[in-house]
Design a protein around this motif. Structure first.
Motif, short mmCIF file in Angstrom:
data_model
loop_
_atom_site.label_atom_id
_atom_site.label_comp_id
_atom_site.label_asym_id
_atom_site.label_seq_id
_atom_site.Cartn_x
_atom_site.Cartn_y
_atom_site.Cartn_z
N ARG A 93 48.23 50.85 47.78
CA ARG A 93 48.01 49.41 47.66
C ARG A 93 46.76 49.16 46.83
NH1 ARG A 93 47.32 45.49 52.94
NH2 ARG A 93 48.22 43.58 52.07
N ILE A 94 46.92 48.47 45.72
CA ILE A 94 45.78 48.18 44.85
C ILE A 94 45.69 46.67 44.64
CG2 ILE A 94 46.11 50.40 43.69
CD1 ILE A 94 47.16 48.80 41.25
N ALA A 95 44.66 46.24 43.91
CA ALA A 95 44.52 44.81 43.63
C ALA A 95 44.16 44.59 42.18
CB ALA A 95 43.44 44.20 44.52
N TYR A 96 44.65 43.48 41.63
CA TYR A 96 44.20 43.00 40.32
C TYR A 96 43.33 41.78 40.60
CZ TYR A 96 44.12 41.56 35.46
OH TYR A 96 43.70 41.21 34.19
N PHE A 97 42.09 41.82 40.16
CA PHE A 97 41.08 40.84 40.56
C PHE A 97 40.39 40.27 39.33
CE2 PHE A 97 36.57 40.51 42.54
CZ PHE A 97 36.73 39.16 42.77
N SER A 98 40.39 38.94 39.20
CA SER A 98 39.77 38.30 38.04
C SER A 98 39.05 37.01 38.43
CB SER A 98 40.83 37.99 36.98
OG SER A 98 40.31 37.18 35.94
N ALA A 99 37.98 36.73 37.72
CA ALA A 99 37.27 35.47 37.91
C ALA A 99 37.99 34.33 37.20
CB ALA A 99 35.84 35.58 37.40
N GLY A 100 38.92 34.67 36.31
CA GLY A 100 39.66 33.66 35.57
C GLY A 100 40.88 33.16 36.33
N SER A 101 41.77 32.51 35.61
CA SER A 101 42.98 31.96 36.23
C SER A 101 44.14 32.94 36.09
CB SER A 101 43.35 30.63 35.57
OG SER A 101 43.67 30.85 34.20
N ALA A 102 45.16 32.74 36.90
CA ALA A 102 46.34 33.60 36.82
C ALA A 102 47.00 33.48 35.46
CB ALA A 102 47.32 33.22 37.93
N SER A 103 47.05 32.26 34.91
CA SER A 103 47.68 32.07 33.61
C SER A 103 46.90 32.76 32.49
CB SER A 103 47.83 30.57 33.30
OG SER A 103 46.55 29.94 33.29
N SER A 104 45.58 32.72 32.58
CA SER A 104 44.77 33.34 31.53
C SER A 104 44.85 34.86 31.56
CB SER A 104 43.30 32.90 31.65
OG SER A 104 42.70 33.49 32.80
N GLN A 105 45.21 35.40 32.72
CA GLN A 105 45.28 36.86 32.89
C GLN A 105 46.70 37.40 32.83
OE1 GLN A 105 42.49 39.11 33.53
NE2 GLN A 105 41.47 37.32 32.68
N ALA A 106 47.67 36.52 32.64
CA ALA A 106 49.07 36.92 32.70
C ALA A 106 49.43 38.05 31.75
CB ALA A 106 49.97 35.72 32.45
N SER A 107 49.01 37.94 30.49
CA SER A 107 49.38 38.97 29.50
C SER A 107 48.71 40.30 29.82
CB SER A 107 49.01 38.51 28.09
OG SER A 107 47.60 38.32 27.97
N ARG A 108 47.48 40.25 30.33
CA ARG A 108 46.76 41.48 30.66
C ARG A 108 47.39 42.16 31.88
NH1 ARG A 108 40.48 39.47 29.61
NH2 ARG A 108 40.76 39.07 27.37
#
Length: 349
Positions: free
Chosen positions: A53-68
């Motif tokens: 179980r891992i996590a993808y964590f960002s200070a940005g928004s889900a939409s801004s991180q979608a491609s990454r």
């Protein structure tokens, strides 16, 4: 009259009986051992397999991180992982609200994850403060050594490794591209955040190239979203003919507003990430973010197989990309030279 058997025959018969008894004994032992082993194997097979179980964590928004996130997941699939079967990915986004990042990091630590993948410096720093044991993989960081996130690129130490996007020569190359678009360019407004790690190296490289190209640079500090409008007013008053945007969380998170103000003020601008041109910016040149996040999957794979972050060197960009948005060029009445269009990795029409 019964004849008595010779002694050798009596001894042989006795030995045969003993041999048969021993064989039966060993067969019983084998049967018991086999049955036990089979029971253990069945029990183990019936136990559910532990799924990482891992996590993808960002200070940005889900939409801004979608491609990454998409290319990171693609990287995992290329390594044989099937999401939901071989790996579970939690997602947490602060939606650009920096005051939420620390709380989200603490929440993730409570999930007892096998690894945390961060979508940028703000998330990395909060995750670092929240845990010293859960492995952290940076999708990118401007200057992980200068900011103290890792001890060195070769031997990061601690629980953090991953990718660095720092390539100081980028800012100089961006100025050169602006000069090709505007051969008479002499004044450039530079947007940046003086508190961002790595900003000093980017500015130094920009100054060296600007001097060679006989340009004057006007530095405008963007410490908060409210500074953006003021910065463009200052750029106009300073008679800037173009804009160079350096990497920073605030600038990336406010990219739509920045692109709109550049268009409104008819200022050709070049940016560090492809998301800018996707949201209306003119040009971008920088590290290929898709390549960085695809490579992040390799780090996760190695960690899940037992590698320690401290022993996995931090890698730098291997691929760079140049993108031009012809729609944005048309909006400000700018003609892009054909030779420059031919060199672009992608042209938005």
């Amino acid at each position: 009259m019964n004849k008595r058997l010779p002694n050798r025959f009596l001894v042989s018969t006795s030995e045969n009986r003993k041999s048969k008894i021993q064989n039966r004994k060993w067969m019983r032992i084998f049967a018991i051992t086999f049955t036990f082993a089979l029971g253990v194997a069945v029990a183990q097979a019936q136990q559910p397999k532990k799924v990482p179980r891992i996590a993808y964590f960002s200070a940005g928004s889900a939409s801004s991180q979608a491609s990454r996130l998409d290319v990171f997941q693609q990287g995992l699939r290329e390594l044989g992982y099937v999401e939901g079967k071989d790996i579970i990915i939690e997602q947490r986004y602060a939606e650009g609200k920096l005051d939420r990042v620390a709380a989200l990091a603490a929440e993730l630590v409570g999930l007892k994850l096998d690894a945390i993948v961060t979508g940028g410096p703000a998330a990395t720093r909060s995750a670092k403060e929240a845990t010293a044991t859960i492995p952290i993989v940076m999708g990118f960081d401007y200057d992980p050594v200068g900011s103290g996130v890792v001890a060195s690129l070769a031997r990061p130490g601690g629980n953090i490794t991953g990718l660095s996007s720092l390539a100081p020569e980028i800012s100089g190359k961006q100025l050169e591209l602006l000069k090709e678009v505007l051969p008479r360019l002499s004044r450039v407004a530079v947007l940046g955040n003086s508190t961002e790690p790595g900003i000093g190296q980017l500015r130094k490289e920009a100054e060296l190239v600007a001097a060679a190209l006989k340009m004057q640079l006007q530095y405008l500090d963007i410490l908060a979203p409210k500074d953006i409008g003021t910065a463009f007013e200052a750029a106009t008053q300073g008679r800037a003919e173009a804009v160079l945007a350096l990497s920073s969380f605030i600038i990336i998170s406010q990219r739509t507003q920045i692109a709109e103000l550049a268009t409104k003020n008819r200022l050709p601008a070049i940016y560090p990430w492809p998301e800018f041109v996707e949201d209306g910016g003119l040009m971008t040149y920088g590290a290929n973010s898709n390549d960085l996040f695809r490579r992040a999957a390799t780090y996760v794979d190695k960690i899940l197989k037992g590698a320690k972050p401290a022993d996995l060197p931090v890698e730098q960009p291997k691929k760079f990309e140049f993108i031009i948005n012809l729609k944005a060029a048309k909006q400000i009445g700018l003609t892009i030279p054909p030779n420059l269009l031919a060199r672009a990795d992608n042209v938005i029409k």
